[in-house]
Design a protein around this motif. Structure first.
Motif, short mmCIF file in Angstrom:
data_model
loop_
_atom_site.label_atom_id
_atom_site.label_comp_id
_atom_site.label_asym_id
_atom_site.label_seq_id
_atom_site.Cartn_x
_atom_site.Cartn_y
_atom_site.Cartn_z
N UNK A 97 0.83 -1.21 0.00
CA UNK A 97 0.00 0.00 0.00
C UNK A 97 0.86 1.26 0.00
N UNK A 98 1.99 1.20 0.68
CA UNK A 98 2.86 2.39 0.79
C UNK A 98 3.71 2.62 -0.46
N UNK A 99 3.96 1.58 -1.23
CA UNK A 99 4.83 1.75 -2.40
C UNK A 99 4.17 2.70 -3.41
N UNK A 100 4.83 3.78 -3.78
CA UNK A 100 4.22 4.78 -4.66
C UNK A 100 4.41 4.48 -6.15
N UNK A 101 4.32 3.20 -6.51
CA UNK A 101 4.46 2.77 -7.89
C UNK A 101 3.32 1.83 -8.25
N UNK A 102 3.03 1.73 -9.51
CA UNK A 102 2.08 0.73 -9.98
C UNK A 102 2.66 -0.66 -9.72
N UNK A 103 1.84 -1.57 -9.22
CA UNK A 103 2.31 -2.90 -8.83
C UNK A 103 1.64 -3.96 -9.69
N UNK A 104 2.48 -4.85 -10.25
CA UNK A 104 2.00 -5.93 -11.11
C UNK A 104 2.79 -7.19 -10.78
#
Length: 221
Positions: A97-104
């Motif tokens: 949730x904290x990572x400020x990148x799109x996650x795939x």
């Protein structure tokens, strides 16, 4: 070019090595080779090892050297109750949730199996897309063309816009060649590995450092 996307492998990356369903998948692959190819148990071990070394996965060897029903094989080896092996991981969910990148997710497993594992971990809602082995025409990591196809399916992103998180060093060779930042979970430093972490939760610190204006960071965490 700015980083926009972080790509995670699934098995032995989003959960600790040896604690999840991958070992059961391996057992079912072994069973399939015995039942469908008529191999003795010791022969099946040798074939799996040879295919893994030469093609990256058992499926890669089966596709290259035999006429097999790929869909039937994948359905059989991934037909396991993943909830027996992984449980919700609130710490992982919070980190994602904290990572400020799109996650795939990009995996050599099927997307359907991956979705079930991610749901069992309680993290499925944090990911925009899963690219499974069926989405890249059964061409598995570590092959470069498989990575290129995955990047296309993730919206045509460039390698320089992405980070790849993996537990297998050889699967990061092509990623590095395509310009991705590479993070190896639970491994040792190699020339094509930008960062090494002991646990997936440590990925957050690497990402934070990469996104600093000066880009300063160390290569181990």
């Amino acid at each position: 070019m700015s980083l926009t996307t972080i790509i995670f492998d699934l098995d032995d990356t989003l959960y600790p090595r040896g604690t999840g369903p991958l070992q059961e998948v391996g057992r079912r692959i072994h069973q399939w080779l015995i039942e469908q190819m008529g191999l003795e148990p010791d022969e099946a071990k040798v074939v799996r090892r040879r295919y893994a070394e030469r093609y990256g996965t058992t499926l890669g060897g089966l596709v290259a050297e035999h006429h097999v029903d790929v869909d039937e094989y994948l359905l059989f080896v991934h037909d396991i109750p993943v909830e027996r092996y992984v449980q919700p991981n609130p710490d992982l969910a919070a980190m994602l949730e904290r990572l400020p990148l799109r996650k795939v997710v990009y995996t050599n497993a099927t997307a359907e199996y991956s979705q079930r594992v991610m749901q069992a971990l309680g993290i499925a809602t944090h990911f925009d897309r899963i690219v499974g082995i069926e989405d890249v025409d059964f061409r598995n990591k570590p092959y470069r063309d498989a990575f290129e196809r995955a990047l296309h399916l993730f919206g045509g992103i460039r390698g320089t816009q992405a980070i790849m998180v993996e537990d297998m060093a050889r699967n990061l060779v092509s990623a590095k060649a395509l310009g991705l930042k590479t993070i190896l979970v639970n491994g040792g430093p190699e020339s094509h590995i930008d960062f090494v972490v002991d646990h997936v939760l440590q990925v957050e610190q690497v990402v934070d450092n990469l996104l600093r204006p000066d880009g300063s960071t160390s290569h181990t965490t």
